[in-house]
Design an enzyme around this catalytic site. Structure first.
Site, PDB file in Angstrom:
ATOM      1  N   THR A  33       2.499 -49.491 -36.218  1.00  0.00           N
ATOM      2  CA  THR A  33       2.834 -48.314 -37.241  1.00  0.00           C
ATOM      3  C   THR A  33       2.688 -46.956 -36.522  1.00  0.00           C
ATOM      4  O   THR A  33       1.512 -47.081 -35.503  1.00  0.00           O
ATOM      5  CB  THR A  33       1.956 -48.412 -38.550  1.00  0.00           C
ATOM      6  N   SER A  36       6.128 -43.683 -33.228  1.00  0.00           N
ATOM      7  CA  SER A  36       7.087 -42.455 -32.502  1.00  0.00           C
ATOM      8  C   SER A  36       6.449 -41.681 -31.489  1.00  0.00           C
ATOM      9  O   SER A  36       7.099 -40.995 -30.809  1.00  0.00           O
ATOM     10  CB  SER A  36       7.723 -41.966 -33.622  1.00  0.00           C
ATOM     11  N   GLY A  38       2.286 -40.166 -29.694  1.00  0.00           N
ATOM     12  CA  GLY A  38       0.866 -40.243 -29.087  1.00  0.00           C
ATOM     13  C   GLY A  38       0.655 -41.522 -28.892  1.00  0.00           C
ATOM     14  O   GLY A  38       1.139 -42.292 -27.903  1.00  0.00           O
ATOM     15  N   TYR A 178     -11.234 -36.785 -43.251  1.00  0.00           N
ATOM     16  CA  TYR A 178     -10.705 -37.611 -42.009  1.00  0.00           C
ATOM     17  C   TYR A 178     -11.869 -38.593 -41.678  1.00  0.00           C
ATOM     18  O   TYR A 178     -11.391 -39.647 -41.613  1.00  0.00           O
ATOM     19  CB  TYR A 178     -10.526 -36.951 -40.790  1.00  0.00           C
TER      20      TYR A 178
END
Length: 201
Positions: A33, A36, A38, A178
């Protein structure tokens, strides 16, 4: 940028044995997952050098198609699945697709994540920051891992959690949303480790 001596001690260089990696990964089907950009993108490009099949999950079809081209040039194959893991219905659709197709997934790399830094004073009217961060960093990978556990057990597979260094550190101001969400999934994985092991995961 040159790394400091502290960084070199904390994060020593890791050298990949390509021969062993080829033996370990060749022919494997790997779901990742956040593929796209990093870390996810870099993982896909690296793994594509070892003759694997990569199932790429992210929101951007354009970026995934560009990544697929690189993967194919590296003599691997790829399937693109577009999903916004912030949205539970899209997580459900992804799971349904994977389980209905009975895809023999060998490795699940949970990489998608959202980073957010915001002072508490600026968060008082932003409850949605916490729900969105929790949805992507904790609840989505949790739901996917639950659904894939029978498949991974059958394949004697692996679950890889791309976490964050701060789950090992003391709580830090302005990073509450986070840090809490990343720590939650990290603890979920650690708690399940012995049970997964009994399931050959």
């Amino acid at each position: 940028m040159k790394s400091t001596w502290i960084e070199s001690i904390a994060f020593p260089k890791v050298f990949l044995n390509k021969k062993k990696a080829l033996q370990a990964f060749r022919g494997k089907t790997i779901l990742i997952t956040g593929a796209s950009e990093g870390i996810g993108n870099a993982c896909c490009i690296l793994l594509s050098k070892f003759q694997v099949h990569l199932i790429l999950v992210a929101r951007s079809k354009e970026k995934l198609e560009a990544l697929k081209e690189v993967i194919v040039k590296n003599n691997s194959t790829a399937t693109i699945l577009i999903a916004d893991l912030y949205k539970e219905e899209q997580v459900d659709h992804l799971i349904e697709h994977l389980c209905t197709k009975q895809t023999p997934i060998d490795i699940f790399i949970s990489n998608a994540g959202k980073s957010i830094k915001r002072p508490l004073q600026n968060s008082l009217l932003r409850y949605h920051d916490f729900t969105r961060t929790n949805s992507l960093n904790y609840l989505a990978p949790l739901k996917i891992s639950l659904a894939l556990t029978p498949i991974l057990s059958k394949q004697k597979g692996q679950i890889v959690n791309v976490s964050a260094l701060n789950v090992l550190l003391l709580p830090t101001a302005q990073w509450a949303a986070y840090q809490a969400s990343k720590t939650a999934f990290d603890q979920y994985c650690r708690s399940n480790q012995s049970e997964w092991k009994k399931m050959n995961i």
